[in-house]
Scaffold this active site. Structure first.
Site, PDB file in Angstrom:
ATOM      1  N   LYS A 186      -9.046   4.688   7.070  1.00  0.00           N
ATOM      2  CA  LYS A 186      -8.635   4.176   8.394  1.00  0.00           C
ATOM      3  C   LYS A 186      -9.598   4.662   9.562  1.00  0.00           C
ATOM      4  O   LYS A 186     -10.429   5.449   9.352  1.00  0.00           O
ATOM      5  CB  LYS A 186      -7.274   4.680   8.516  1.00  0.00           C
ATOM      6  CG  LYS A 186      -6.232   4.151   7.393  1.00  0.00           C
ATOM      7  CD  LYS A 186      -4.799   4.800   7.293  1.00  0.00           C
ATOM      8  CE  LYS A 186      -3.881   4.300   6.628  1.00  0.00           C
ATOM      9  NZ  LYS A 186      -2.664   4.913   6.482  1.00  0.00           N
ATOM     10  N   TYR A 233      -0.022  -5.184   5.836  1.00  0.00           N
ATOM     11  CA  TYR A 233       1.464  -4.451   5.877  1.00  0.00           C
ATOM     12  C   TYR A 233       2.573  -5.273   6.049  1.00  0.00           C
ATOM     13  O   TYR A 233       3.632  -4.858   6.645  1.00  0.00           O
ATOM     14  CB  TYR A 233       1.278  -3.585   7.162  1.00  0.00           C
ATOM     15  CG  TYR A 233       0.184  -2.496   6.955  1.00  0.00           C
ATOM     16  CD1 TYR A 233       0.634  -1.231   5.960  1.00  0.00           C
ATOM     17  CD2 TYR A 233      -0.784  -2.150   8.035  1.00  0.00           C
ATOM     18  CE1 TYR A 233      -0.144  -0.382   5.789  1.00  0.00           C
ATOM     19  CE2 TYR A 233      -1.735  -0.887   7.648  1.00  0.00           C
ATOM     20  CZ  TYR A 233      -1.428  -0.033   6.699  1.00  0.00           C
ATOM     21  OH  TYR A 233      -2.150   1.247   6.458  1.00  0.00           O
ATOM     22  N   PHE A 291       8.180   2.054  13.044  1.00  0.00           N
ATOM     23  CA  PHE A 291       6.621   2.529  13.296  1.00  0.00           C
ATOM     24  C   PHE A 291       5.587   1.656  13.388  1.00  0.00           C
ATOM     25  O   PHE A 291       4.440   1.937  13.403  1.00  0.00           O
ATOM     26  CB  PHE A 291       6.559   3.695  12.206  1.00  0.00           C
ATOM     27  CG  PHE A 291       6.344   3.107  10.975  1.00  0.00           C
ATOM     28  CD1 PHE A 291       5.235   2.371  10.294  1.00  0.00           C
ATOM     29  CD2 PHE A 291       7.512   3.465  10.233  1.00  0.00           C
ATOM     30  CE1 PHE A 291       5.293   2.068   9.002  1.00  0.00           C
ATOM     31  CE2 PHE A 291       7.523   3.079   8.832  1.00  0.00           C
ATOM     32  CZ  PHE A 291       6.439   2.301   8.289  1.00  0.00           C
ATOM     33  N   ARG A 304      -4.128   6.745  -5.900  1.00  0.00           N
ATOM     34  CA  ARG A 304      -3.019   7.071  -5.065  1.00  0.00           C
ATOM     35  C   ARG A 304      -2.974   8.835  -5.360  1.00  0.00           C
ATOM     36  O   ARG A 304      -2.498   9.660  -4.507  1.00  0.00           O
ATOM     37  CB  ARG A 304      -1.692   6.551  -5.644  1.00  0.00           C
ATOM     38  CG  ARG A 304      -1.486   5.164  -5.105  1.00  0.00           C
ATOM     39  CD  ARG A 304      -1.204   5.038  -3.693  1.00  0.00           C
ATOM     40  NE  ARG A 304       0.191   5.557  -3.469  1.00  0.00           N
ATOM     41  CZ  ARG A 304       0.708   5.024  -2.155  1.00  0.00           C
ATOM     42  NH1 ARG A 304       0.195   4.414  -1.263  1.00  0.00           N
ATOM     43  NH2 ARG A 304       1.874   5.440  -2.023  1.00  0.00           N
ATOM     44  N   THR A 326       2.134  10.430   1.670  1.00  0.00           N
ATOM     45  CA  THR A 326       2.064   9.543   2.841  1.00  0.00           C
ATOM     46  C   THR A 326       1.803  10.564   3.894  1.00  0.00           C
ATOM     47  O   THR A 326       1.091  10.315   4.848  1.00  0.00           O
ATOM     48  CB  THR A 326       3.110   8.666   2.934  1.00  0.00           C
ATOM     49  OG1 THR A 326       3.254   7.636   1.715  1.00  0.00           O
ATOM     50  CG2 THR A 326       2.913   7.750   3.990  1.00  0.00           C
ATOM     51  N   ARG A 339      -5.393  13.288   1.873  1.00  0.00           N
ATOM     52  CA  ARG A 339      -4.425  13.550   3.061  1.00  0.00           C
ATOM     53  C   ARG A 339      -4.125  14.902   3.176  1.00  0.00           C
ATOM     54  O   ARG A 339      -4.004  15.627   4.206  1.00  0.00           O
ATOM     55  CB  ARG A 339      -3.214  12.607   2.836  1.00  0.00           C
ATOM     56  CG  ARG A 339      -3.623  11.186   3.244  1.00  0.00           C
ATOM     57  CD  ARG A 339      -2.181  10.608   2.555  1.00  0.00           C
ATOM     58  NE  ARG A 339      -2.308   9.001   2.903  1.00  0.00           N
ATOM     59  CZ  ARG A 339      -1.709   8.091   2.434  1.00  0.00           C
ATOM     60  NH1 ARG A 339      -0.694   8.310   1.577  1.00  0.00           N
ATOM     61  NH2 ARG A 339      -1.759   6.784   2.928  1.00  0.00           N
ATOM     62  N   ASN A 397      -3.198   9.521   8.733  1.00  0.00           N
ATOM     63  CA  ASN A 397      -3.361  10.058   7.531  1.00  0.00           C
ATOM     64  C   ASN A 397      -4.551   9.437   6.672  1.00  0.00           C
ATOM     65  O   ASN A 397      -4.576   9.586   5.474  1.00  0.00           O
ATOM     66  CB  ASN A 397      -2.078   9.846   6.788  1.00  0.00           C
ATOM     67  CG  ASN A 397      -1.607   8.436   6.492  1.00  0.00           C
ATOM     68  OD1 ASN A 397      -2.370   7.319   6.861  1.00  0.00           O
ATOM     69  ND2 ASN A 397      -0.582   8.134   5.647  1.00  0.00           N
ATOM     70  N   HIS A 426      -5.770   4.614   3.129  1.00  0.00           N
ATOM     71  CA  HIS A 426      -4.796   3.789   2.762  1.00  0.00           C
ATOM     72  C   HIS A 426      -5.105   3.381   1.156  1.00  0.00           C
ATOM     73  O   HIS A 426      -6.339   3.499   0.999  1.00  0.00           O
ATOM     74  CB  HIS A 426      -4.741   2.282   3.240  1.00  0.00           C
ATOM     75  CG  HIS A 426      -3.973   1.586   2.510  1.00  0.00           C
ATOM     76  ND1 HIS A 426      -2.374   1.304   2.618  1.00  0.00           N
ATOM     77  CD2 HIS A 426      -4.598   0.479   1.635  1.00  0.00           C
ATOM     78  CE1 HIS A 426      -2.226   0.358   1.736  1.00  0.00           C
ATOM     79  NE2 HIS A 426      -3.482  -0.236   1.195  1.00  0.00           N
ATOM     80  N   GLU A 462      -3.665  -6.996  -2.214  1.00  0.00           N
ATOM     81  CA  GLU A 462      -4.426  -6.356  -1.159  1.00  0.00           C
ATOM     82  C   GLU A 462      -6.092  -6.906  -1.303  1.00  0.00           C
ATOM     83  O   GLU A 462      -6.619  -7.207  -0.382  1.00  0.00           O
ATOM     84  CB  GLU A 462      -4.387  -5.104  -0.940  1.00  0.00           C
ATOM     85  CG  GLU A 462      -3.056  -4.727  -0.645  1.00  0.00           C
ATOM     86  CD  GLU A 462      -2.790  -3.140  -0.309  1.00  0.00           C
ATOM     87  OE1 GLU A 462      -3.625  -2.324  -0.730  1.00  0.00           O
ATOM     88  OE2 GLU A 462      -1.569  -2.903  -0.299  1.00  0.00           O
TER      89      GLU A 462
HETATM   90  P1  IDP Z   1       1.472   4.713   1.942  1.00  0.00           P
HETATM   91  O1  IDP Z   1       0.176   4.691   3.037  1.00  0.00           O
HETATM   92  O2  IDP Z   1       1.426   6.175   1.388  1.00  0.00           O
HETATM   93  O3  IDP Z   1       1.608   3.618   1.094  1.00  0.00           O
HETATM   94  P2  IDP Z   1       3.777   3.456   3.550  1.00  0.00           P
HETATM   95  O4  IDP Z   1       5.175   4.122   3.494  1.00  0.00           O
HETATM   96  O5  IDP Z   1       3.451   2.294   2.757  1.00  0.00           O
HETATM   97  O6  IDP Z   1       2.586   4.777   2.917  1.00  0.00           O
HETATM   98  O7  IDP Z   1       3.371   3.301   4.669  1.00  0.00           O
HETATM   99  C1  IDP Z   1       2.126   2.666   5.379  1.00  0.00           C
HETATM  100  C2  IDP Z   1       1.577   3.660   6.344  1.00  0.00           C
HETATM  101  O8  IDP Z   1       2.222   3.477   7.549  1.00  0.00           O
HETATM  102  C3  IDP Z   1       1.095   5.161   6.136  1.00  0.00           C
HETATM  103  O9  IDP Z   1       0.117   5.336   5.297  1.00  0.00           O
HETATM  104  C4  IDP Z   1       1.396   5.567   7.661  1.00  0.00           C
HETATM  105  O10 IDP Z   1       0.017   5.484   8.045  1.00  0.00           O
HETATM  106  C5  IDP Z   1       2.223   4.656   8.313  1.00  0.00           C
HETATM  107  N1  IDP Z   1       3.550   5.298   8.385  1.00  0.00           N
HETATM  108  C6  IDP Z   1       4.427   5.345   7.370  1.00  0.00           C
HETATM  109  N2  IDP Z   1       5.604   5.909   7.765  1.00  0.00           N
HETATM  110  C7  IDP Z   1       5.475   6.181   9.163  1.00  0.00           C
HETATM  111  C8  IDP Z   1       6.188   6.993   9.988  1.00  0.00           C
HETATM  112  O11 IDP Z   1       7.392   7.227   9.871  1.00  0.00           O
HETATM  113  N3  IDP Z   1       5.240   7.125  11.325  1.00  0.00           N
HETATM  114  C9  IDP Z   1       4.492   6.778  11.722  1.00  0.00           C
HETATM  115  N4  IDP Z   1       3.473   6.183  10.658  1.00  0.00           N
HETATM  116  C10 IDP Z   1       4.185   5.828   9.417  1.00  0.00           C
HETATM  117 MG    MG Z   2       1.980   1.751   1.206  1.00  0.00          MG
END
Ligand code: IDP
Ligand code: MG
Length: 148
Positions: free
Chosen positions: A9, A49, A57, A85, A91, A102, A112, A115, A126
């Site tokens: 990212k 997404y 968010f 993963r 996350t 992370r 974070n 992805h 994807e």
């Molecule tokens: P992942 O990236 O571990 O698969 P997801 O739940 O799919 O996690 O969320 C996608 C991305 O959205 C996360 O990597 C993060 O960048 C962002 N994200 C998820 N939850 C939040 C939040 O509560 N606040 C801000 N950003 C979030």
């Molecule tokens: Mg995800």
């Protein structure tokens, strides 16, 4: 062999973590089969997404992802989605184990660093979105010693 989609990212790129992250994937034994460095267009961020479009968010997430260039990759290896993963970590970097990307490099959920597709099905979806023309096929010379 399994493939998965990984993306460094904009914060990972800006912080100079591209080499470190690719090195971790390579050292694990994963084979890089596609890579592109680009600023993602809005339409592709929304498709990528899709499951989060209605989340509170999402506007902030989209702004973050479009704030600078990302490095998009496809890597190949047995159970690639699960392996990546695991390397990526939880996350929320606060909860991500030390030793994960992370866990080692992030401080908050909204920044974070990386992805990674969460399942083989997500990986296929994807890869189709970001690399519709496919990947580069070749043999890595260490394949015979990586797998039993
Ligand atoms: P992942 O990236 O571990 O698969 P997801 O739940 O799919 O996690 O969320 C996608 C991305 O959205 C996360 O990597 C993060 O960048 C962002 N994200 C998820 N939850 C939040 C939040 O509560 N606040 C801000 N950003 C979030
Ligand atoms: Mg995800």
């Amino acid at each position: 062999m399994d493939r998965t989609f990984v993306m460094i990212k904009p914060d990972g790129v800006q912080r100079g973590l591209v080499g470190e992250i690719i090195a971790r994937l390579e050292r694990k034994g994963l084979k890089l089969v596609a890579a592109r460095f680009e600023r993602l267009p809005e339409e592709r961020v929304d498709r990528h997404y899709a499951e989060h479009l209605e989340r509170p968010f999402y506007p902030g997430l989209k702004q973050y992802i479009m704030s600078g260039p990302c490095l998009l990759m496809v890597v190949e290896g047995r159970d690639a989605a699960k392996v990546v993963r695991t390397l990526t970590g939880a996350t929320n970097p606060i909860e991500a184990a030390p030793g994960t990307i992370r866990g080692d490099f992030g401080l908050e959920i909204g920044r974070n660093v990386i992805h990674a597709a969460d399942s083989p099905e997500s990986a296929a979806r994807e890869i189709g979105i970001h690399f519709p023309d496919g990947v580069v096929e070749y043999d890595r010379i260490d394949a015979p010693v990586l797998y039993e």
